[in-house]
Design a protein around this motif. Structure first.
Motif, PDB file in Angstrom:
ATOM      1  N   PRO A  26       0.783  -1.229   0.000  1.00  0.00           N
ATOM      2  CA  PRO A  26       0.000   0.000   0.000  1.00  0.00           C
ATOM      3  C   PRO A  26       0.823   1.292   0.000  1.00  0.00           C
ATOM      4  CG  PRO A  26      -0.114  -1.055   2.140  1.00  0.00           C
ATOM      5  CD  PRO A  26       0.621  -1.979   1.234  1.00  0.00           C
ATOM      6  N   ARG A  27       2.037   1.240   0.533  1.00  0.00           N
ATOM      7  CA  ARG A  27       2.909   2.422   0.501  1.00  0.00           C
ATOM      8  C   ARG A  27       4.361   1.956   0.680  1.00  0.00           C
ATOM      9  NH1 ARG A  27       0.028   3.095   5.383  1.00  0.00           N
ATOM     10  NH2 ARG A  27       1.357   2.849   7.191  1.00  0.00           N
ATOM     11  N   PRO A  28       5.318   2.814   0.341  1.00  0.00           N
ATOM     12  CA  PRO A  28       6.725   2.396   0.424  1.00  0.00           C
ATOM     13  C   PRO A  28       7.090   1.855   1.810  1.00  0.00           C
ATOM     14  CG  PRO A  28       6.554   4.542  -0.638  1.00  0.00           C
ATOM     15  CD  PRO A  28       5.199   4.206  -0.112  1.00  0.00           C
ATOM     16  N   GLY A  29       7.707   0.695   1.846  1.00  0.00           N
ATOM     17  CA  GLY A  29       8.161   0.114   3.096  1.00  0.00           C
ATOM     18  C   GLY A  29       7.082  -0.581   3.910  1.00  0.00           C
ATOM     19  N   ARG A  30       5.856  -0.569   3.445  1.00  0.00           N
ATOM     20  CA  ARG A  30       4.751  -1.231   4.167  1.00  0.00           C
ATOM     21  C   ARG A  30       4.226  -2.370   3.308  1.00  0.00           C
ATOM     22  NH1 ARG A  30       0.700  -2.788   6.522  1.00  0.00           N
ATOM     23  NH2 ARG A  30      -1.226  -1.889   7.246  1.00  0.00           N
ATOM     24  N   TYR A  31       4.136  -3.547   3.898  1.00  0.00           N
ATOM     25  CA  TYR A  31       3.661  -4.719   3.182  1.00  0.00           C
ATOM     26  C   TYR A  31       2.487  -5.336   3.933  1.00  0.00           C
ATOM     27  CZ  TYR A  31       8.084  -3.969   0.976  1.00  0.00           C
ATOM     28  OH  TYR A  31       9.138  -3.387   0.323  1.00  0.00           O
ATOM     29  N   ALA A  32       1.475  -5.737   3.217  1.00  0.00           N
ATOM     30  CA  ALA A  32       0.272  -6.302   3.812  1.00  0.00           C
ATOM     31  C   ALA A  32      -0.113  -7.563   3.039  1.00  0.00           C
ATOM     32  CB  ALA A  32      -0.857  -5.276   3.775  1.00  0.00           C
ATOM     33  N   PHE A  33       0.456  -8.683   3.431  1.00  0.00           N
ATOM     34  CA  PHE A  33       0.231  -9.924   2.708  1.00  0.00           C
ATOM     35  C   PHE A  33      -0.866 -10.796   3.327  1.00  0.00           C
ATOM     36  CE2 PHE A  33       4.499  -8.897   1.155  1.00  0.00           C
ATOM     37  CZ  PHE A  33       4.281  -9.045  -0.201  1.00  0.00           C
ATOM     38  N   ALA A  34      -1.590 -10.304   4.310  1.00  0.00           N
ATOM     39  CA  ALA A  34      -2.622 -11.124   4.968  1.00  0.00           C
ATOM     40  C   ALA A  34      -3.698 -11.582   3.981  1.00  0.00           C
ATOM     41  CB  ALA A  34      -3.251 -10.365   6.129  1.00  0.00           C
ATOM     42  N   ALA A  35      -4.191 -10.679   3.126  1.00  0.00           N
ATOM     43  CA  ALA A  35      -5.271 -11.042   2.199  1.00  0.00           C
ATOM     44  C   ALA A  35      -4.811 -12.075   1.160  1.00  0.00           C
ATOM     45  CB  ALA A  35      -5.842  -9.799   1.530  1.00  0.00           C
ATOM     46  N   PRO A  36      -3.679 -11.846   0.452  1.00  0.00           N
ATOM     47  CA  PRO A  36      -3.255 -12.883  -0.498  1.00  0.00           C
ATOM     48  C   PRO A  36      -2.867 -14.187   0.188  1.00  0.00           C
ATOM     49  CG  PRO A  36      -1.807 -10.948  -0.658  1.00  0.00           C
ATOM     50  CD  PRO A  36      -2.872 -10.645   0.332  1.00  0.00           C
ATOM     51  N   ASP A  37      -2.277 -14.116   1.377  1.00  0.00           N
ATOM     52  CA  ASP A  37      -1.911 -15.332   2.104  1.00  0.00           C
ATOM     53  C   ASP A  37      -3.152 -16.115   2.507  1.00  0.00           C
ATOM     54  OD1 ASP A  37       0.750 -14.765   1.798  1.00  0.00           O
ATOM     55  OD2 ASP A  37       1.043 -14.050   3.846  1.00  0.00           O
ATOM     56  N   SER A  38      -4.213 -15.400   2.866  1.00  0.00           N
ATOM     57  CA  SER A  38      -5.472 -16.048   3.220  1.00  0.00           C
ATOM     58  C   SER A  38      -6.045 -16.795   2.010  1.00  0.00           C
ATOM     59  CB  SER A  38      -6.466 -15.000   3.718  1.00  0.00           C
ATOM     60  OG  SER A  38      -7.720 -15.569   3.921  1.00  0.00           O
ATOM     61  N   ARG A  39      -5.950 -16.192   0.851  1.00  0.00           N
ATOM     62  CA  ARG A  39      -6.440 -16.827  -0.377  1.00  0.00           C
ATOM     63  C   ARG A  39      -5.641 -18.091  -0.691  1.00  0.00           C
ATOM     64  NH1 ARG A  39      -9.609 -19.002  -3.983  1.00  0.00           N
ATOM     65  NH2 ARG A  39      -8.906 -18.735  -6.103  1.00  0.00           N
ATOM     66  N   VAL A  40      -4.317 -18.035  -0.540  1.00  0.00           N
ATOM     67  CA  VAL A  40      -3.480 -19.219  -0.798  1.00  0.00           C
ATOM     68  C   VAL A  40      -3.812 -20.319   0.215  1.00  0.00           C
ATOM     69  CG1 VAL A  40      -1.112 -20.095  -0.773  1.00  0.00           C
ATOM     70  CG2 VAL A  40      -1.651 -17.992  -1.996  1.00  0.00           C
ATOM     71  N   ALA A  41      -4.060 -19.954   1.457  1.00  0.00           N
ATOM     72  CA  ALA A  41      -4.451 -20.941   2.470  1.00  0.00           C
ATOM     73  C   ALA A  41      -5.767 -21.616   2.074  1.00  0.00           C
ATOM     74  CB  ALA A  41      -4.581 -20.276   3.833  1.00  0.00           C
ATOM     75  N   PHE A  42      -6.708 -20.838   1.540  1.00  0.00           N
ATOM     76  CA  PHE A  42      -7.973 -21.404   1.067  1.00  0.00           C
ATOM     77  C   PHE A  42      -7.732 -22.392  -0.073  1.00  0.00           C
ATOM     78  CE2 PHE A  42     -11.396 -21.282  -2.067  1.00  0.00           C
ATOM     79  CZ  PHE A  42     -12.433 -21.793  -1.303  1.00  0.00           C
ATOM     80  N   VAL A  43      -6.879 -22.023  -1.012  1.00  0.00           N
ATOM     81  CA  VAL A  43      -6.571 -22.913  -2.145  1.00  0.00           C
ATOM     82  C   VAL A  43      -6.008 -24.232  -1.620  1.00  0.00           C
ATOM     83  CG1 VAL A  43      -5.078 -23.230  -4.164  1.00  0.00           C
ATOM     84  CG2 VAL A  43      -6.242 -21.047  -3.801  1.00  0.00           C
ATOM     85  N   ARG A  44      -5.115 -24.159  -0.653  1.00  0.00           N
ATOM     86  CA  ARG A  44      -4.522 -25.387  -0.100  1.00  0.00           C
ATOM     87  C   ARG A  44      -5.565 -26.222   0.642  1.00  0.00           C
ATOM     88  NH1 ARG A  44       0.912 -22.335   1.557  1.00  0.00           N
ATOM     89  NH2 ARG A  44       2.071 -22.792  -0.340  1.00  0.00           N
ATOM     90  N   ARG A  45      -6.437 -25.556   1.410  1.00  0.00           N
ATOM     91  CA  ARG A  45      -7.492 -26.287   2.130  1.00  0.00           C
ATOM     92  C   ARG A  45      -8.428 -27.017   1.176  1.00  0.00           C
ATOM     93  NH1 ARG A  45      -7.997 -21.582   5.036  1.00  0.00           N
ATOM     94  NH2 ARG A  45     -10.009 -21.138   4.088  1.00  0.00           N
ATOM     95  N   THR A  46      -8.640 -26.457  -0.004  1.00  0.00           N
ATOM     96  CA  THR A  46      -9.542 -27.074  -0.975  1.00  0.00           C
ATOM     97  C   THR A  46      -8.784 -27.976  -1.948  1.00  0.00           C
ATOM     98  OG1 THR A  46      -9.426 -25.110  -2.401  1.00  0.00           O
ATOM     99  CG2 THR A  46     -11.225 -25.208  -0.813  1.00  0.00           C
ATOM    100  N   ARG A  47      -7.557 -28.322  -1.585  1.00  0.00           N
ATOM    101  CA  ARG A  47      -6.704 -29.257  -2.328  1.00  0.00           C
ATOM    102  C   ARG A  47      -6.343 -28.782  -3.724  1.00  0.00           C
ATOM    103  NH1 ARG A  47      -5.374 -33.684  -0.200  1.00  0.00           N
ATOM    104  NH2 ARG A  47      -5.369 -34.895  -2.110  1.00  0.00           N
ATOM    105  N   GLY A  48      -6.262 -27.478  -3.896  1.00  0.00           N
ATOM    106  CA  GLY A  48      -5.802 -26.913  -5.158  1.00  0.00           C
ATOM    107  C   GLY A  48      -4.302 -26.676  -5.105  1.00  0.00           C
ATOM    108  N   THR A  49      -3.733 -26.290  -6.226  1.00  0.00           N
ATOM    109  CA  THR A  49      -2.323 -25.923  -6.301  1.00  0.00           C
ATOM    110  C   THR A  49      -2.248 -24.405  -6.436  1.00  0.00           C
ATOM    111  OG1 THR A  49      -1.747 -27.994  -7.391  1.00  0.00           O
ATOM    112  CG2 THR A  49      -0.180 -26.177  -7.625  1.00  0.00           C
ATOM    113  N   PRO A  50      -1.730 -23.704  -5.409  1.00  0.00           N
ATOM    114  CA  PRO A  50      -1.666 -22.246  -5.512  1.00  0.00           C
ATOM    115  C   PRO A  50      -0.630 -21.796  -6.530  1.00  0.00           C
ATOM    116  CG  PRO A  50      -0.698 -22.984  -3.438  1.00  0.00           C
ATOM    117  CD  PRO A  50      -1.222 -24.203  -4.142  1.00  0.00           C
TER     118      PRO A  50
END
Length: 64
Positions: A26-50
Motif C-alpha cells: 500500500p505504501r513504500p516500506g509497508r507490506y500487507a500480505f494477509a489477504a493474499p496469504d489467506s487466499r493461498v491458504a484457502f486454495v490449499r485447504r480445498t486441495r488446489g495448487t496455488p
C-alpha cells in the motif's frame, strides 16, 4: 478424461497485484500480505495448487 485429471490438484491463480485481494504494497516500506496469504491458504485447504502471479505495480509507484 476425468480419470486422467483426477489425481492432479487443479491450479488456482492468486494475482499479487491488480486483480484479487487488497494491495500487498500500500505504501513504500509497508507490506500487507494477509489477504493474499489467506487466499493461498484457502486454495490449499480445498486441495488446489496455488499459483501466484505478479501483476501490475503498487499504487504508490504510479502517478494519478
Amino acid at each position: 478424461m476425468a480419470e486422467t485429471l483426477a489425481p492432479h490438484r487443479p491450479p488456482q491463480v492468486q494475482h499479487l497485484m491488480g486483480r484479487g485481494p487488497e494491495n500487498p504494497g500500500p505504501r513504500p516500506g509497508r507490506y500487507a500480505f494477509a489477504a493474499p496469504d489467506s487466499r493461498v491458504a484457502f486454495v490449499r485447504r480445498t486441495r488446489g495448487t496455488p499459483v501466484r502471479t505478479p501483476c501490475c505495480a503498487p499504487d504508490w509507484t504510479m502517478a494519478g
